[in-house]
Motif scaffolding. Structure first.
Motif, PDB file in Angstrom:
ATOM      1  N   UNK A  82      55.122  -4.142  21.048  1.00  0.00           N
ATOM      2  CA  UNK A  82      53.716  -3.862  21.317  1.00  0.00           C
ATOM      3  C   UNK A  82      53.516  -3.394  22.749  1.00  0.00           C
TER       4      UNK A  82
ATOM      5  N   UNK B 107      41.614 -14.438  20.515  1.00  0.00           N
ATOM      6  CA  UNK B 107      42.933 -14.762  19.973  1.00  0.00           C
ATOM      7  C   UNK B 107      43.126 -16.260  19.855  1.00  0.00           C
TER       8      UNK B 107
ATOM      9  N   UNK C  96      49.531 -11.906  22.311  1.00  0.00           N
ATOM     10  CA  UNK C  96      49.258 -11.369  20.978  1.00  0.00           C
ATOM     11  C   UNK C  96      50.402 -11.708  20.026  1.00  0.00           C
TER      12      UNK C  96
ATOM     13  N   UNK D 175      50.421 -15.513  19.143  1.00  0.00           N
ATOM     14  CA  UNK D 175      49.380 -15.926  18.207  1.00  0.00           C
ATOM     15  C   UNK D 175      49.672 -15.391  16.813  1.00  0.00           C
ATOM     16  N   UNK D 176      50.307 -14.207  16.750  1.00  0.00           N
ATOM     17  CA  UNK D 176      50.565 -13.626  15.437  1.00  0.00           C
ATOM     18  C   UNK D 176      51.705 -14.340  14.727  1.00  0.00           C
ATOM     19  N   UNK D 177      52.339 -15.303  15.399  1.00  0.00           N
ATOM     20  CA  UNK D 177      53.400 -16.073  14.744  1.00  0.00           C
ATOM     21  C   UNK D 177      54.743 -15.392  14.779  1.00  0.00           C
TER      22      UNK D 177
ATOM     23  N   UNK E   1      49.798 -10.095  28.227  1.00  0.00           N
ATOM     24  CA  UNK E   1      48.802 -10.092  27.160  1.00  0.00           C
ATOM     25  C   UNK E   1      49.468  -9.810  25.813  1.00  0.00           C
ATOM     26  N   UNK E   2      50.442  -8.910  25.820  1.00  0.00           N
ATOM     27  CA  UNK E   2      51.136  -8.616  24.558  1.00  0.00           C
ATOM     28  C   UNK E   2      51.958  -9.816  24.099  1.00  0.00           C
TER      29      UNK E   2
END
Lengths: 219, 223
Positions: free
Chosen positions: A164, A216, A150, A153-155, A146-147
């Protein structure tokens, strides 16, 4: 039923991709082996169960972080669009989480076997240790996946997913290490209780991922 | 923030702060006067938890309605919660030095607190790494919810497993808070208002921080 079968198809697809681009799997195996050898060189055969448990879980932790952070890293922008139209977000995250959980469950057990080979096994109840390694690895892998999502998606690169993921994985590993210590020292009832808690953590991580990932993925 | 809440916070602090230093406390072996830290250290964790809960509520609201105000509020609350967490750790370390003779020990609650703070520092790193405001709001809300649920499960449940050895009251065979009072001077009369005071103060701080950040953002947008 339809969505379940597409999750299964996608998991098989991930596995085929992994087989085709051999670097991923080989890299993961090499990573575990190298960290095991480093640990062996540094410490050697271990008598104290605390040190044994701590080292085992540190080695497993880094291999889990390494392999789960790859799970979203290799998507090219074109592939992301394909995934976006092909799968519902819930199916995608479930497929990838379950795939990583299965992968790390197996690689965790293999790593555990090599660890025992090198460091020796200071007594203890083997079945419950194996169960703890399996559920602990898969719980941490679910969190790591999952991290990775994240971070992707955050680039940012997979480097961020380790930053994270590590703090979130620590409690899982604390529980796993505590349970393993009980397994070594003969507290079987407690060891099974910790295994049960880790199993619940697996479920919780999957459920949270399933609920939150659509937010997300709606770019 | 409503004015009556601010008045309540100030009034509670006027009661709590003098009482924390001067009020009668129950006499316990080993603890002695350090028991006064109950009003500072323990209450910090309660307040931090409430602030984080509020932050998660704002995060969920952001995901539902995509209102950027919600994200700014969520951020401000998390920042204050982090500050409270650091104060909680420092006051706890001082307390531990005088009662357990060490600043840090392998106690599940200490480590749980440290991990929570690490997880929220990672939240700040995550925020700093995303340039786009809308994306940042979305992703950090998701991370915040994920982290909060996991942390609550693990920080609340793990230290309460029966076998865990902890030096904290009520665990590992230590007497619980219930023993820390006698009929004459009930410490709860200060303890509960202290939770109220610090929590309201936290919301107030978060509110001010949110307003400053909000105005800064608007003035940047206009210029």
């Amino acid at each position: 039923m339809n969505s379940l079968s597409s999750i299964w198809t996608w998991m098989r697809h991930e596995w085929q991709l992994e087989l085709r681009q051999k670097a991923g799997i080989q890299g993961a195996i090499l990573y575990v082996l190298v960290s095991l050898v480093v640990a062996y060189q540094a410490v050697g055969e271990i008598q104290e169960s605390e040190v044994w448990v701590g080292l085992l879980w540190i080695v497993l932790l880094f291999s889990i972080v390494n392999s789960s952070s790859r799970s979203f890293a290799s998507d090219s922008p074109g592939r992301k669009i394909l995934l976006y139209f092909w799968l519902q977000p819930g199916q995608l995250i479930l497929a990838r989480m379950l795939y990583q959980m299965a992968f790390n469950l197996v690689s965790g057990c293999l790593g555990f076997a090599v660890f025992c080979l090198l460091m020796g096994l200071p007594g203890g109840h083997l079945p419950v240790l194996l169960v703890l390694v399996a559920v602990g690895s898969s719980a941490a892998a679910a969190l790591g996946t999952f991290m990775a999502a994240v971070a992707s998606v955050s680039g940012n690169g997979p480097g961020l997913s380790a930053i994270l993921g590590l703090p979130l994985m620590v409690p899982t590993l604390m529980a796993a290490a505590k349970g393993s210590l009980f397994a070594l020292q003969g507290g079987l009832a407690q060891a099974w209780m910790y295994a049960g808690m880790l199993l619940l953590l697996n479920l919780l991580a999957v459920a949270l991922g399933y609920l939150l990932f659509p937010y997300l993925w709606r770019e | 923030m409503k004015t009556y809440l601010k008045i309540t916070a100030v009034a509670a602090m006027f009661w709590v702060i003098p009482m924390a230093f001067l009020g009668e406390v129950s006499v316990q072996p080993i603890l002695h006067e350090t028991i006064r830290n109950l009003y500072w250290h323990v209450t910090m964790w309660f307040s931090m938890f409430i602030l984080l809960l509020a932050s998660v509520v704002h995060g969920i609201a952001y995901l539902r309605h995509n209102n950027p105000i919600r994200d700014e509020k969520s951020l401000a609350l998390t920042q204050v919660a982090l500050l409270y967490g650091c104060i909680g750790i420092v006051t706890g370390m001082i307390w531990a030095r005088f009662t357990w003779d060490t600043f840090w020990t392998k106690d599940p609650q200490l480590n749980g607190a440290a991990i929570t703070i690490l997880a929220y520092l990672a939240y700040m790193v995550l925020r700093a790494s995303i340039p786009d405001a809308r994306k940042r709001a979305e992703i950090s809300a998701v991370y915040g919810i994920f982290a909060f649920v996991l942390m609550v499960v693990l920080i609340v449940i793990l230290p309460r497993m029966q076998d865990v050895d902890s030096l904290h009251p009520g665990k590992g065979g230590n007497p619980g808070f219930g023993n820390y009072k006698d009929l004459k001077n009930d410490m709860r009369l200060v303890f509960y208002p202290a939770i109220l005071a610090w929590t309201l103060l936290g919301f107030w701080l978060a509110n001010l921080s949110f307003r400053i950040q909000h105005l800064t953002r608007i003035s940047h947008a206009q210029s």
